[in-house]
Write a protein that holds these residues in place. Structure first.
Motif, PDB file in Angstrom:
ATOM      1  N   PHE A 106     -38.337   1.476  32.832  1.00  0.00           N
ATOM      2  CA  PHE A 106     -38.306   1.389  34.286  1.00  0.00           C
ATOM      3  C   PHE A 106     -37.054   2.060  34.847  1.00  0.00           C
ATOM      4  CE2 PHE A 106     -37.235  -0.590  38.310  1.00  0.00           C
ATOM      5  CZ  PHE A 106     -38.430  -0.480  39.003  1.00  0.00           C
ATOM      6  N   ALA A 107     -35.906   1.766  34.246  1.00  0.00           N
ATOM      7  CA  ALA A 107     -34.644   2.341  34.726  1.00  0.00           C
ATOM      8  C   ALA A 107     -34.646   3.860  34.597  1.00  0.00           C
ATOM      9  CB  ALA A 107     -33.465   1.744  33.966  1.00  0.00           C
ATOM     10  N   LEU A 108     -35.208   4.374  33.510  1.00  0.00           N
ATOM     11  CA  LEU A 108     -35.278   5.825  33.325  1.00  0.00           C
ATOM     12  C   LEU A 108     -36.195   6.453  34.361  1.00  0.00           C
ATOM     13  CD1 LEU A 108     -34.580   8.376  31.799  1.00  0.00           C
ATOM     14  CD2 LEU A 108     -36.380   7.814  30.149  1.00  0.00           C
ATOM     15  N   ALA A 109     -37.356   5.847  34.578  1.00  0.00           N
ATOM     16  CA  ALA A 109     -38.285   6.374  35.590  1.00  0.00           C
ATOM     17  C   ALA A 109     -37.635   6.366  36.968  1.00  0.00           C
ATOM     18  CB  ALA A 109     -39.567   5.548  35.590  1.00  0.00           C
ATOM     19  N   LYS A 110     -36.917   5.294  37.275  1.00  0.00           N
ATOM     20  CA  LYS A 110     -36.244   5.195  38.577  1.00  0.00           C
ATOM     21  C   LYS A 110     -35.152   6.252  38.707  1.00  0.00           C
ATOM     22  CE  LYS A 110     -34.024   1.813  41.640  1.00  0.00           C
ATOM     23  NZ  LYS A 110     -33.443   2.859  42.415  1.00  0.00           N
ATOM     24  N   ALA A 111     -34.388   6.452  37.650  1.00  0.00           N
ATOM     25  CA  ALA A 111     -33.316   7.453  37.686  1.00  0.00           C
ATOM     26  C   ALA A 111     -33.885   8.855  37.920  1.00  0.00           C
ATOM     27  CB  ALA A 111     -32.513   7.417  36.390  1.00  0.00           C
ATOM     28  N   GLN A 171     -36.831   9.564  39.273  1.00  0.00           N
ATOM     29  CA  GLN A 171     -37.412   9.597  40.609  1.00  0.00           C
ATOM     30  C   GLN A 171     -36.325   9.796  41.667  1.00  0.00           C
ATOM     31  OE1 GLN A 171     -38.963   5.863  42.151  1.00  0.00           O
ATOM     32  NE2 GLN A 171     -40.683   6.959  43.090  1.00  0.00           N
ATOM     33  N   ASP A 172     -35.235   9.040  41.542  1.00  0.00           N
ATOM     34  CA  ASP A 172     -34.121   9.177  42.491  1.00  0.00           C
ATOM     35  C   ASP A 172     -33.534  10.583  42.438  1.00  0.00           C
ATOM     36  OD1 ASP A 172     -34.533   6.540  43.181  1.00  0.00           O
ATOM     37  OD2 ASP A 172     -32.764   5.774  42.110  1.00  0.00           O
ATOM     38  N   ALA A 173     -33.441  11.137  41.230  1.00  0.00           N
ATOM     39  CA  ALA A 173     -32.900  12.491  41.092  1.00  0.00           C
ATOM     40  C   ALA A 173     -33.793  13.498  41.812  1.00  0.00           C
ATOM     41  CB  ALA A 173     -32.786  12.858  39.612  1.00  0.00           C
ATOM     42  N   GLY A 174     -35.099  13.298  41.700  1.00  0.00           N
ATOM     43  CA  GLY A 174     -36.023  14.196  42.387  1.00  0.00           C
ATOM     44  C   GLY A 174     -35.870  14.112  43.894  1.00  0.00           C
ATOM     45  N   LYS A 175     -35.676  12.907  44.411  1.00  0.00           N
ATOM     46  CA  LYS A 175     -35.514  12.720  45.854  1.00  0.00           C
ATOM     47  C   LYS A 175     -34.197  13.304  46.356  1.00  0.00           C
ATOM     48  CE  LYS A 175     -38.214   8.476  46.235  1.00  0.00           C
ATOM     49  NZ  LYS A 175     -38.150   7.019  46.474  1.00  0.00           N
ATOM     50  N   GLU A 176     -33.161  13.224  45.497  1.00  0.00           N
ATOM     51  CA  GLU A 176     -31.824  13.668  45.906  1.00  0.00           C
ATOM     52  C   GLU A 176     -31.549  15.120  45.535  1.00  0.00           C
ATOM     53  OE1 GLU A 176     -29.352  10.850  43.905  1.00  0.00           O
ATOM     54  OE2 GLU A 176     -30.160   9.159  45.056  1.00  0.00           O
ATOM     55  N   GLY A 177     -32.468  15.742  44.816  1.00  0.00           N
ATOM     56  CA  GLY A 177     -32.264  17.116  44.385  1.00  0.00           C
ATOM     57  C   GLY A 177     -31.273  17.251  43.245  1.00  0.00           C
ATOM     58  N   THR A 178     -31.084  16.160  42.494  1.00  0.00           N
ATOM     59  CA  THR A 178     -30.170  16.158  41.351  1.00  0.00           C
ATOM     60  C   THR A 178     -30.929  16.641  40.114  1.00  0.00           C
ATOM     61  OG1 THR A 178     -29.111  14.222  42.316  1.00  0.00           O
ATOM     62  CG2 THR A 178     -28.575  14.702  40.044  1.00  0.00           C
ATOM     63  N   SER A 179     -30.211  17.275  39.207  1.00  0.00           N
ATOM     64  CA  SER A 179     -30.871  17.765  37.994  1.00  0.00           C
ATOM     65  C   SER A 179     -31.249  16.605  37.075  1.00  0.00           C
ATOM     66  CB  SER A 179     -29.940  18.719  37.236  1.00  0.00           C
ATOM     67  OG  SER A 179     -28.871  18.001  36.646  1.00  0.00           O
ATOM     68  N   ALA A 180     -32.222  16.856  36.221  1.00  0.00           N
ATOM     69  CA  ALA A 180     -32.640  15.847  35.236  1.00  0.00           C
ATOM     70  C   ALA A 180     -31.483  15.501  34.313  1.00  0.00           C
ATOM     71  CB  ALA A 180     -33.836  16.357  34.440  1.00  0.00           C
ATOM     72  N   GLU A 181     -30.680  16.493  33.983  1.00  0.00           N
ATOM     73  CA  GLU A 181     -29.526  16.249  33.109  1.00  0.00           C
ATOM     74  C   GLU A 181     -28.554  15.255  33.756  1.00  0.00           C
ATOM     75  OE1 GLU A 181     -25.893  18.632  30.856  1.00  0.00           O
ATOM     76  OE2 GLU A 181     -27.469  19.771  31.862  1.00  0.00           O
ATOM     77  N   GLU A 182     -28.273  15.442  35.032  1.00  0.00           N
ATOM     78  CA  GLU A 182     -27.390  14.519  35.738  1.00  0.00           C
ATOM     79  C   GLU A 182     -28.014  13.131  35.835  1.00  0.00           C
ATOM     80  OE1 GLU A 182     -24.202  14.795  36.776  1.00  0.00           O
ATOM     81  OE2 GLU A 182     -24.286  16.677  35.686  1.00  0.00           O
ATOM     82  N   ALA A 183     -29.324  13.085  36.045  1.00  0.00           N
ATOM     83  CA  ALA A 183     -30.029  11.799  36.115  1.00  0.00           C
ATOM     84  C   ALA A 183     -29.921  11.060  34.788  1.00  0.00           C
ATOM     85  CB  ALA A 183     -31.492  12.015  36.481  1.00  0.00           C
ATOM     86  N   LEU A 184     -30.047  11.791  33.697  1.00  0.00           N
ATOM     87  CA  LEU A 184     -29.942  11.170  32.370  1.00  0.00           C
ATOM     88  C   LEU A 184     -28.527  10.667  32.107  1.00  0.00           C
ATOM     89  CD1 LEU A 184     -32.154  13.578  30.259  1.00  0.00           C
ATOM     90  CD2 LEU A 184     -32.704  11.246  30.993  1.00  0.00           C
ATOM     91  N   LYS A 185     -27.536  11.402  32.543  1.00  0.00           N
ATOM     92  CA  LYS A 185     -26.147  10.950  32.385  1.00  0.00           C
ATOM     93  C   LYS A 185     -25.906   9.665  33.176  1.00  0.00           C
ATOM     94  CE  LYS A 185     -24.028  15.437  31.498  1.00  0.00           C
ATOM     95  NZ  LYS A 185     -23.153  16.485  32.019  1.00  0.00           N
ATOM     96  N   GLU A 186     -26.423   9.611  34.398  1.00  0.00           N
ATOM     97  CA  GLU A 186     -26.258   8.425  35.237  1.00  0.00           C
ATOM     98  C   GLU A 186     -27.018   7.236  34.636  1.00  0.00           C
ATOM     99  OE1 GLU A 186     -24.903   6.157  38.504  1.00  0.00           O
ATOM    100  OE2 GLU A 186     -24.205   7.980  37.521  1.00  0.00           O
ATOM    101  N   PHE A 187     -28.210   7.489  34.135  1.00  0.00           N
ATOM    102  CA  PHE A 187     -28.996   6.450  33.459  1.00  0.00           C
ATOM    103  C   PHE A 187     -28.205   5.880  32.280  1.00  0.00           C
ATOM    104  CE2 PHE A 187     -31.645   5.793  29.658  1.00  0.00           C
ATOM    105  CZ  PHE A 187     -32.375   4.689  30.050  1.00  0.00           C
ATOM    106  N   ASP A 188     -27.649   6.751  31.475  1.00  0.00           N
ATOM    107  CA  ASP A 188     -26.870   6.318  30.312  1.00  0.00           C
ATOM    108  C   ASP A 188     -25.654   5.507  30.745  1.00  0.00           C
ATOM    109  OD1 ASP A 188     -26.215   6.431  27.397  1.00  0.00           O
ATOM    110  OD2 ASP A 188     -24.448   7.475  28.177  1.00  0.00           O
ATOM    111  N   ARG A 189     -24.967   5.955  31.767  1.00  0.00           N
ATOM    112  CA  ARG A 189     -23.779   5.238  32.250  1.00  0.00           C
ATOM    113  C   ARG A 189     -24.144   3.837  32.728  1.00  0.00           C
ATOM    114  NH1 ARG A 189     -21.520   3.647  36.543  1.00  0.00           N
ATOM    115  NH2 ARG A 189     -23.035   4.540  37.982  1.00  0.00           N
ATOM    116  N   LYS A 190     -25.208   3.717  33.489  1.00  0.00           N
ATOM    117  CA  LYS A 190     -25.598   2.423  34.037  1.00  0.00           C
ATOM    118  C   LYS A 190     -26.119   1.469  32.972  1.00  0.00           C
ATOM    119  CE  LYS A 190     -26.727   3.771  38.746  1.00  0.00           C
ATOM    120  NZ  LYS A 190     -27.808   3.902  39.743  1.00  0.00           N
TER     121      LYS A 190
END
Length: 101
Positions: free
Chosen positions: A17-22, A24-43
């Protein structure tokens, strides 16, 4: 995670769920998948660390193989139920007090 805690499946669902949310949020914010994965890992890292420490503690306490296991079993037998419930509830609260997502 120690199987006796029965946390593996729940943690897998949280992670999915957290990965899917990360993502999804990245897509809405225009963030790269790589950045989304880093944020997911941090959280998720702190939550995972808490669960692993609780699992390690449970494993050590649950598998004592010495005269201490007799003491542990006697202490558990003599400990009133409300105290056991308080300790269990406190440990469970610690396991969910870290950010899930």
């Amino acid at each position: 995670l120690d199987p006796i805690l029965a946390q593996g499946g729940g943690v897998a669902i949280e992670e999915a769920f957290a990965l899917a949310k990360a993502l999804q949020d990245a897509g809405k914010e225009g963030t790269s998948a790589e950045e989304a994965l880093k944020e997911f890992d941090r959280k998720r890292r702190s939550r995972t660390r808490v669960l692993q420490r609780l699992s390690d503690l449970s494993q050590v306490l649950g598998t004592l193989d010495s005269p201490l296991d007799t003491c542990r079993n006697a202490a558990m037998h003599l400990t009133p139920g409300f105290i056991k419930s308080y300790v269990f509830d406190t440990l469970m609260q610690a396991s969910v007090s870290t950010s899930l997502f």
